[in-house]
Motif scaffolding. Structure first.
Motif, PDB file in Angstrom:
ATOM      1  N   ASP A   1      10.056   8.630 -11.036  1.00 58.70           N
ATOM      2  CA  ASP A   1       9.742   7.554 -10.089  1.00 58.70           C
ATOM      3  C   ASP A   1       8.703   6.578 -10.649  1.00 58.70           C
ATOM      4  N   TYR A   2       8.461   6.643 -11.947  1.00 62.29           N
ATOM      5  CA  TYR A   2       7.388   5.895 -12.610  1.00 62.29           C
ATOM      6  C   TYR A   2       7.383   4.417 -12.235  1.00 62.29           C
ATOM      7  N   GLU A   3       8.520   3.770 -12.351  1.00 59.27           N
ATOM      8  CA  GLU A   3       8.598   2.329 -12.106  1.00 59.27           C
ATOM      9  C   GLU A   3       8.514   2.002 -10.619  1.00 59.27           C
ATOM     10  N   THR A   4       9.247   2.731  -9.812  1.00 57.42           N
ATOM     11  CA  THR A   4       9.292   2.427  -8.381  1.00 57.42           C
ATOM     12  C   THR A   4       7.949   2.681  -7.707  1.00 57.42           C
ATOM     13  N   LEU A   5       7.257   3.751  -8.120  1.00 53.47           N
ATOM     14  CA  LEU A   5       5.937   4.041  -7.562  1.00 53.47           C
ATOM     15  C   LEU A   5       4.992   2.854  -7.759  1.00 53.47           C
ATOM     16  N   PHE A   6       4.966   2.326  -8.971  1.00 53.96           N
ATOM     17  CA  PHE A   6       4.049   1.222  -9.228  1.00 53.96           C
ATOM     18  C   PHE A   6       4.458  -0.030  -8.458  1.00 53.96           C
ATOM     19  N   SER A   7       5.728  -0.339  -8.472  1.00 52.25           N
ATOM     20  CA  SER A   7       6.197  -1.558  -7.795  1.00 52.25           C
ATOM     21  C   SER A   7       5.858  -1.535  -6.314  1.00 52.25           C
ATOM     22  N   GLU A   8       6.154  -0.413  -5.649  1.00 57.00           N
ATOM     23  CA  GLU A   8       5.897  -0.335  -4.216  1.00 57.00           C
ATOM     24  C   GLU A   8       4.408  -0.345  -3.896  1.00 57.00           C
ATOM     25  N   LYS A   9       3.639   0.406  -4.674  1.00 54.66           N
ATOM     26  CA  LYS A   9       2.213   0.489  -4.376  1.00 54.66           C
ATOM     27  C   LYS A   9       1.500  -0.824  -4.676  1.00 54.66           C
ATOM     28  N   LEU A  10       1.947  -1.521  -5.711  1.00 57.39           N
ATOM     29  CA  LEU A  10       1.374  -2.827  -5.984  1.00 57.39           C
ATOM     30  C   LEU A  10       1.684  -3.802  -4.853  1.00 57.39           C
ATOM     31  N   ASP A  11       2.894  -3.748  -4.337  1.00 60.00           N
ATOM     32  CA  ASP A  11       3.257  -4.631  -3.240  1.00 60.00           C
ATOM     33  C   ASP A  11       2.365  -4.398  -2.030  1.00 60.00           C
ATOM     34  N   LEU A  12       2.109  -3.134  -1.705  1.00 64.32           N
ATOM     35  CA  LEU A  12       1.224  -2.820  -0.585  1.00 64.32           C
ATOM     36  C   LEU A  12      -0.198  -3.272  -0.885  1.00 64.32           C
TER      37      LEU A  12
ATOM     38  N   ARG B   1      -6.200  -8.361   6.191  1.00 63.27           N
ATOM     39  CA  ARG B   1      -5.662  -8.546   7.543  1.00 63.27           C
ATOM     40  C   ARG B   1      -4.798  -7.325   7.872  1.00 63.27           C
ATOM     41  N   PRO B   2      -4.444  -7.115   9.131  1.00 65.90           N
ATOM     42  CA  PRO B   2      -3.543  -6.008   9.465  1.00 65.90           C
ATOM     43  C   PRO B   2      -2.231  -6.120   8.680  1.00 65.90           C
ATOM     44  N   VAL B   3      -1.768  -4.995   8.174  1.00 67.58           N
ATOM     45  CA  VAL B   3      -0.588  -4.959   7.306  1.00 67.58           C
ATOM     46  C   VAL B   3       0.507  -4.123   7.967  1.00 67.58           C
ATOM     47  N   THR B   4       1.671  -4.703   8.045  1.00 70.25           N
ATOM     48  CA  THR B   4       2.870  -3.947   8.430  1.00 70.25           C
ATOM     49  C   THR B   4       3.767  -3.887   7.213  1.00 70.25           C
ATOM     50  N   TRP B   5       4.079  -2.661   6.781  1.00 70.49           N
ATOM     51  CA  TRP B   5       4.738  -2.484   5.474  1.00 70.49           C
ATOM     52  C   TRP B   5       5.544  -1.193   5.491  1.00 70.49           C
ATOM     53  N   GLU B   6       6.639  -1.189   4.736  1.00 71.11           N
ATOM     54  CA  GLU B   6       7.467   0.012   4.637  1.00 71.11           C
ATOM     55  C   GLU B   6       7.970   0.161   3.217  1.00 71.11           C
TER      56      GLU B   6
ATOM     57  N   VAL C   1       2.054   0.156  10.380  1.00 67.56           N
ATOM     58  CA  VAL C   1       2.235  -0.817  11.454  1.00 67.56           C
ATOM     59  C   VAL C   1       0.857  -1.350  11.813  1.00 67.56           C
ATOM     60  N   ALA C   2       0.609  -2.588  11.415  1.00 68.44           N
ATOM     61  CA  ALA C   2      -0.695  -3.221  11.641  1.00 68.44           C
ATOM     62  C   ALA C   2      -1.832  -2.352  11.102  1.00 68.44           C
ATOM     63  N   GLY C   3      -1.590  -1.727   9.923  1.00 65.41           N
ATOM     64  CA  GLY C   3      -2.625  -0.907   9.313  1.00 65.41           C
ATOM     65  C   GLY C   3      -3.730  -1.762   8.707  1.00 65.41           C
ATOM     66  N   GLN C   4      -4.953  -1.244   8.730  1.00 65.73           N
ATOM     67  CA  GLN C   4      -6.086  -1.982   8.199  1.00 65.73           C
ATOM     68  C   GLN C   4      -6.911  -1.077   7.292  1.00 65.73           C
ATOM     69  N   ALA C   5      -7.482  -1.681   6.247  1.00 69.17           N
ATOM     70  CA  ALA C   5      -8.322  -0.944   5.302  1.00 69.17           C
ATOM     71  C   ALA C   5      -9.748  -1.465   5.389  1.00 69.17           C
ATOM     72  N   PHE C   6     -10.684  -0.551   5.507  1.00 69.12           N
ATOM     73  CA  PHE C   6     -12.098  -0.914   5.612  1.00 69.12           C
ATOM     74  C   PHE C   6     -12.882  -0.169   4.527  1.00 69.12           C
ATOM     75  N   PRO C   7     -14.033  -0.730   4.107  1.00 66.82           N
ATOM     76  CA  PRO C   7     -14.731  -1.905   4.626  1.00 66.82           C
ATOM     77  C   PRO C   7     -14.122  -3.219   4.132  1.00 66.82           C
ATOM     78  N   ARG C   8     -14.353  -4.264   4.905  1.00 68.58           N
ATOM     79  CA  ARG C   8     -14.033  -5.599   4.459  1.00 68.58           C
ATOM     80  C   ARG C   8     -15.033  -6.013   3.361  1.00 68.58           C
ATOM     81  N   THR C   9     -14.621  -6.951   2.528  1.00 71.19           N
ATOM     82  CA  THR C   9     -15.538  -7.474   1.512  1.00 71.19           C
ATOM     83  C   THR C   9     -16.170  -8.770   2.005  1.00 71.19           C
TER      84      THR C   9
END
Length: 354
Positions: A138-149, A157-162, A170-178
């Motif tokens: 899954d070497y290539e797909t792992l990087f592509s998907e994770k980079l996209d996220l 901002r809130p992220v909706t991603w699959e 669904v409207a996920g958020q990562a903290f702390p903000r910069t």
């Protein structure tokens, strides 16, 4: 994403990279991992003292490199420095969680007063995949998907991603903000697909030139610029990472670097089915257009100035920790790089501009 402090081809910045390579004591015995990490912190402090702009630490999961968590070591460095930008070379995003990567580096950005960067890549070693229960299939797909996220998280901002490898957000958020955005680069080893992918997200580029000539990257740099235009992005910084060592004379630098370079590449080569590293390979790399920036301050400065002009670099990153090269020789190389090489490069570039 803040790109202001990253330099331009007209006024490039200069950095250092290390993987926390396990060095040798004067008696020839290897230092411990705790000692090696302490040496990295001390080397970064000297880098700031001699006026360098950036210090990068790579992530590895093998015994010859001591750093598996660069952000923790960078946080320690942040507490002993005030100006040096702090980043990675690289963070192996494929085997990590994008949200946790963002959180760790946004935290580093806070504790360093806005000096954090992260360079994302797949890495040239694969030990992290079995270690974290991932398949190399899954070497290539792992990087592509994770980079996209990750690029979506950079918007803070809130992220909706699959994707394929994790539950949907669904409207996920990562903290702390910069305070001003997190600077993220893409590290590439020389494939057109990687260059175009970086351009598609509008991310700055780090080219890892560890073999051959930097000049062979000219078509890829041109492709990057054309792809940026195609995707509607403006100019982005380009940096180059290459190994090297600076000493008072060319002869001293080569004598100090060669045994450690040869031992490291022979060991890695044995794992990958390559023949042992040879003096001829070293001489080719140390030549005027090779990938090794080894020699006196004048020799190294001349070569760096050539590379900057050839590729239009915004930053040059010297991978100064060469295998088991002793700590004191690394410190001497850092001092010469900051005090003599960098001023001379700026002088050469200014002269050419006139």
């Amino acid at each position: 994403m803040n790109l202001e402090p990253l330099g331009t081809p007209e006024a490039p910045t200069f950095g250092l990279d290390t993987f926390g390579d396990v060095a040798l004591h004067p008696d020839g015995t290897a230092v411990s991992h705790p000692e090696a990490i302490g040496q990295v912190v001390a080397e970064a402090v000297v880098a700031e003292q001699v006026g360098l702009d950036f210090f990068g630490i790579g992530e590895h999961h093998r015994p010859d490199f001591s750093v598996s968590s660069p952000d923790v070591v960078l946080a320690a460095i942040a507490g002993q420095t005030s100006r040096l930008r702090l980043g990675t070379s690289v963070t192996v995003l494929s085997s990590d969680d994008p949200i946790r990567v963002f959180q760790r580096f946004s935290t580093l950005d806070a504790v360093s007063g806005g000096r954090a960067e992260v360079t994302l890549g797949r890495g040239s070693f694969t030990e992290s995949f079995p270690l974290f229960g991932l398949s190399l299939d899954d070497y290539e797909t792992l990087f592509s998907e994770k980079l996209d996220l990750f690029t979506q998280l950079l918007q803070e901002r809130p992220v909706t991603w699959e994707g394929t490898f994790r539950p949907p957000l669904v409207a996920g958020q990562a903290f702390p903000r910069t305070a001003h955005g997190l600077t993220a680069w893409i590290g590439v080893g020389g494939t057109p697909e990687s260059v175009v992918r970086a351009a598609s997200y509008g991310l700055p580029l780090v080219v890892a030139v560890i073999g051959g000539s930097p000049a062979r990257f000219e078509p890829l740099v041109d492709l990057y610029h054309r792809a940026l235009e195609h995707y509607g992005h403006g100019t982005r910084p380009i940096s180059m990472h290459s190994p090297g060592h600076v000493a008072v004379t060319d002869e001293q630098a080569r004598e100090e670097m060669y045994p450690h370079q040869a031992a490291a590449f022979t060991k890695i080569g044995a794992e990958r089915g390559w023949p042992p590293y040879t003096p001829e390979q070293f001489d080719d790399g140390a030549g005027p257009t090779g990938s090794l920036f080894v020699g006196s301050p004048e020799t190294v400065a001349t070569k760096i100035a050539w590379a900057i002009r050839t590729l239009g670099l915004s930053r040059f990153q010297l991978k100064y920790a060469v295998g088991t090269l002793p700590h004191e020789q690394r410190l001497s190389s850092i001092r010469l790089y900051g005090e003599e090489v960098v001023p001379r490069v700026r002088e050469l570039l200014a002269r050419r501009a006139d």
